[in-house]
Design an enzyme around this catalytic site. Structure first.
Site, PDB file in Angstrom:
ATOM      1  N   ASP A   9       0.901  -1.007   0.236  1.00  0.00           N
ATOM      2  CA  ASP A   9      -0.250   0.134  -0.401  1.00  0.00           C
ATOM      3  C   ASP A   9       1.088   1.148   0.066  1.00  0.00           C
ATOM      4  O   ASP A   9       2.379   1.341   0.608  1.00  0.00           O
ATOM      5  CB  ASP A   9      -0.621   0.215   1.667  1.00  0.00           C
ATOM      6  CG  ASP A   9      -1.991   1.143   1.631  1.00  0.00           C
ATOM      7  OD1 ASP A   9      -2.717   1.492   0.276  1.00  0.00           O
ATOM      8  OD2 ASP A   9      -1.738   2.075   2.750  1.00  0.00           O
ATOM      9  N   ASP A  11      -0.094   5.316   0.992  1.00  0.00           N
ATOM     10  CA  ASP A  11      -0.361   5.875   1.899  1.00  0.00           C
ATOM     11  C   ASP A  11      -0.443   5.066   3.409  1.00  0.00           C
ATOM     12  O   ASP A  11      -0.982   4.403   3.272  1.00  0.00           O
ATOM     13  CB  ASP A  11      -1.690   6.444   2.050  1.00  0.00           C
ATOM     14  CG  ASP A  11      -1.926   7.733   3.452  1.00  0.00           C
ATOM     15  OD1 ASP A  11      -0.551   7.866   3.815  1.00  0.00           O
ATOM     16  OD2 ASP A  11      -2.855   8.068   3.332  1.00  0.00           O
ATOM     17  N   ARG A  49     -11.529   8.582  -2.293  1.00  0.00           N
ATOM     18  CA  ARG A  49     -12.345  10.031  -2.478  1.00  0.00           C
ATOM     19  C   ARG A  49     -13.252  10.390  -1.542  1.00  0.00           C
ATOM     20  O   ARG A  49     -13.759  10.783  -1.246  1.00  0.00           O
ATOM     21  CB  ARG A  49     -11.569  10.811  -2.827  1.00  0.00           C
ATOM     22  CG  ARG A  49     -11.436  12.537  -2.714  1.00  0.00           C
ATOM     23  CD  ARG A  49     -11.540  13.331  -3.969  1.00  0.00           C
ATOM     24  NE  ARG A  49      -9.877  12.551  -4.278  1.00  0.00           N
ATOM     25  CZ  ARG A  49      -9.170  12.867  -5.808  1.00  0.00           C
ATOM     26  NH1 ARG A  49      -9.944  13.777  -6.833  1.00  0.00           N
ATOM     27  NH2 ARG A  49      -8.174  12.420  -6.916  1.00  0.00           N
ATOM     28  N   SER A 114      -5.206   5.408  -4.207  1.00  0.00           N
ATOM     29  CA  SER A 114      -5.222   7.233  -4.312  1.00  0.00           C
ATOM     30  C   SER A 114      -5.399   7.121  -6.369  1.00  0.00           C
ATOM     31  O   SER A 114      -4.266   6.609  -7.130  1.00  0.00           O
ATOM     32  CB  SER A 114      -3.978   7.598  -4.058  1.00  0.00           C
ATOM     33  OG  SER A 114      -3.552   9.080  -4.026  1.00  0.00           O
ATOM     34  N   ARG A 115      -5.944   8.328  -6.493  1.00  0.00           N
ATOM     35  CA  ARG A 115      -5.637   8.530  -7.896  1.00  0.00           C
ATOM     36  C   ARG A 115      -4.529   9.752  -7.303  1.00  0.00           C
ATOM     37  O   ARG A 115      -4.260  10.322  -9.045  1.00  0.00           O
ATOM     38  CB  ARG A 115      -7.354   9.584  -8.125  1.00  0.00           C
ATOM     39  CG  ARG A 115      -8.039   8.545  -8.052  1.00  0.00           C
ATOM     40  CD  ARG A 115      -9.334   9.247  -8.939  1.00  0.00           C
ATOM     41  NE  ARG A 115     -10.119   7.806  -9.063  1.00  0.00           N
ATOM     42  CZ  ARG A 115     -10.784   7.757  -9.769  1.00  0.00           C
ATOM     43  NH1 ARG A 115     -11.536   8.571 -10.012  1.00  0.00           N
ATOM     44  NH2 ARG A 115     -11.896   7.418  -9.830  1.00  0.00           N
ATOM     45  N   ASN A 116      -3.771   9.790  -7.313  1.00  0.00           N
ATOM     46  CA  ASN A 116      -2.653  10.552  -7.101  1.00  0.00           C
ATOM     47  C   ASN A 116      -1.547  10.140  -6.673  1.00  0.00           C
ATOM     48  O   ASN A 116      -0.328  10.381  -6.809  1.00  0.00           O
ATOM     49  CB  ASN A 116      -3.000  12.130  -5.665  1.00  0.00           C
ATOM     50  CG  ASN A 116      -3.655  12.795  -5.934  1.00  0.00           C
ATOM     51  OD1 ASN A 116      -3.672  13.899  -7.069  1.00  0.00           O
ATOM     52  ND2 ASN A 116      -4.848  12.925  -5.405  1.00  0.00           N
ATOM     53  N   ASP A 168      -2.404  -0.164   6.218  1.00  0.00           N
ATOM     54  CA  ASP A 168      -2.174  -0.036   7.089  1.00  0.00           C
ATOM     55  C   ASP A 168      -3.763   0.456   7.470  1.00  0.00           C
ATOM     56  O   ASP A 168      -3.936   0.770   9.028  1.00  0.00           O
ATOM     57  CB  ASP A 168      -1.296   1.515   7.314  1.00  0.00           C
ATOM     58  CG  ASP A 168      -1.990   2.381   6.327  1.00  0.00           C
ATOM     59  OD1 ASP A 168      -1.936   2.318   5.607  1.00  0.00           O
ATOM     60  OD2 ASP A 168      -2.402   3.457   6.583  1.00  0.00           O
TER      61      ASP A 168
HETATM   62  P1  B16 Z   1      -7.441  10.463  -3.812  1.00  0.00           P
HETATM   63  P2  B16 Z   1      -3.839   4.515   0.158  1.00  0.00           P
HETATM   64  C1  B16 Z   1      -5.707   6.300  -0.026  1.00  0.00           C
HETATM   65  O1  B16 Z   1      -4.036   5.499  -0.426  1.00  0.00           O
HETATM   66  C2  B16 Z   1      -5.375   7.247   1.303  1.00  0.00           C
HETATM   67  O2  B16 Z   1      -5.114   6.717   2.957  1.00  0.00           O
HETATM   68  C3  B16 Z   1      -6.501   7.587   1.256  1.00  0.00           C
HETATM   69  O3  B16 Z   1      -6.524   8.326   3.028  1.00  0.00           O
HETATM   70  C4  B16 Z   1      -6.964   8.324   0.501  1.00  0.00           C
HETATM   71  O4  B16 Z   1      -8.281   8.771   0.241  1.00  0.00           O
HETATM   72  C5  B16 Z   1      -7.571   7.579  -0.605  1.00  0.00           C
HETATM   73  O5  B16 Z   1      -6.145   7.469  -0.798  1.00  0.00           O
HETATM   74  C6  B16 Z   1      -7.430   8.236  -1.671  1.00  0.00           C
HETATM   75  O6  B16 Z   1      -7.156   9.185  -2.206  1.00  0.00           O
HETATM   76  O7  B16 Z   1      -8.066  11.288  -2.914  1.00  0.00           O
HETATM   77  O8  B16 Z   1      -5.214  10.700  -3.739  1.00  0.00           O
HETATM   78  O9  B16 Z   1      -7.119   9.376  -4.428  1.00  0.00           O
HETATM   79  O10 B16 Z   1      -3.445   4.250   1.907  1.00  0.00           O
HETATM   80  O11 B16 Z   1      -4.809   3.408  -0.846  1.00  0.00           O
HETATM   81  O12 B16 Z   1      -2.612   5.055  -0.631  1.00  0.00           O
HETATM   82 MG    MG Z   2      -2.921   3.355   3.641  1.00  0.00          MG
END
Ligand code: B16
Ligand code: MG
Length: 214
Positions: A9, A11, A49, A114-116, A168
């Protein structure tokens, strides 16, 4: 079946973007007069998100256009903060763990909601360390659905039982279990204790113990 790949993973395992996510949701919520706090933010770990916004809205339904506006606003703040990220923003032990995984001949992947994720991976300069990367654009159903991890195994050309997932988030462990993979929790018992194995942080992870789980 022997474990042949570690799926990381992003984040919370490789890097800690959670604080940026929190600050961005808080700023959006304050400006829009929505109730939000650090405590509520705990429920957003590893969650998509859209689902995050639904949790903040606490059952209040908004037209799709308005949902989109609020998500875009938060994402704008988040992307602004990501500009500060640099290669040394990896969590302690993360770089060493990825290196060790590769040295031992295992495949490596990132599977992030995350899309980022791409931007984060580029800022950390770690893309070359992974055989494949899946993110919030890769599948439709977010964690706790198994889809993102199954998609990742497919791209690695492996069976789910040949993959171990480091996660996590509660939703991430649920997704790894639903995918039929070895689920390794990173964090406290009450959050990720329902996996096969648990370590309190990335720095504590022992690859040997994961490989023995097969
Ligand atoms: P985004 P992971 C997750 O990343 C984050 O833990 C979570 O807090 C967030 O809302 C989600 O990605 C979507 O992120 O808004 O950037 O698309 O833990 O799956 O790496
Ligand atoms: Mg995570």
């Amino acid at each position: 079946m022997a474990i042949k790949a570690i799926i990381f993973d992003l984040d919370g395992v490789i890097t800690d973007t959670a604080e940026f996510h929190y600050q961005s949701w808080q700023q959006m919520a304050d400006e829009e007069g929505l109730g939000f706090s650090r405590k509520k933010n705990e429920q957003l770990r590893g969650v998509s998100r859209r689902r995050s916004l639904e949790i903040i809205l606490d059952g209040e339904e908004l037209p799709e256009e308005e949902m989109q506006r609020l998500m875009d606003k938060k994402n704008g703040y988040y992307q602004e903060k990501l500009k500060q990220m640099a290669p040394d923003d990896m969590l302690p032990g993360a770089r060493e763990l990825v290196d060790e995984t590769r040295e031992r001949g295992l495949k490596t992947a990132i599977a992030s909601a995350s899309r980022n994720a791409k931007t984060v991976i580029e800022a950390l300069k770690i893309g070359h360390l992974f055989d494949t990367i899946s993110d919030g654009h890769s599948v439709e159903n977010p964690k706790p659905a198994p889809d993102l991890f199954l998609h990742t195994a497919e791209k690695l050309n492996l069976d789910p039982e040949e993959c171990a997932v480091l996660e996590d988030a509660e939703a991430g462990i649920d997704a790894a279990l639903a995918a039929g993979m070895t689920a390794v929790g990173i964090g406290p018992e009450e959050r990720v204790g329902h996996g096969h194995l648990r370590f309190s942080s990335t720095a504590e992870v022992e690859l040997d113990r994961i490989l023995k789980e097969e």
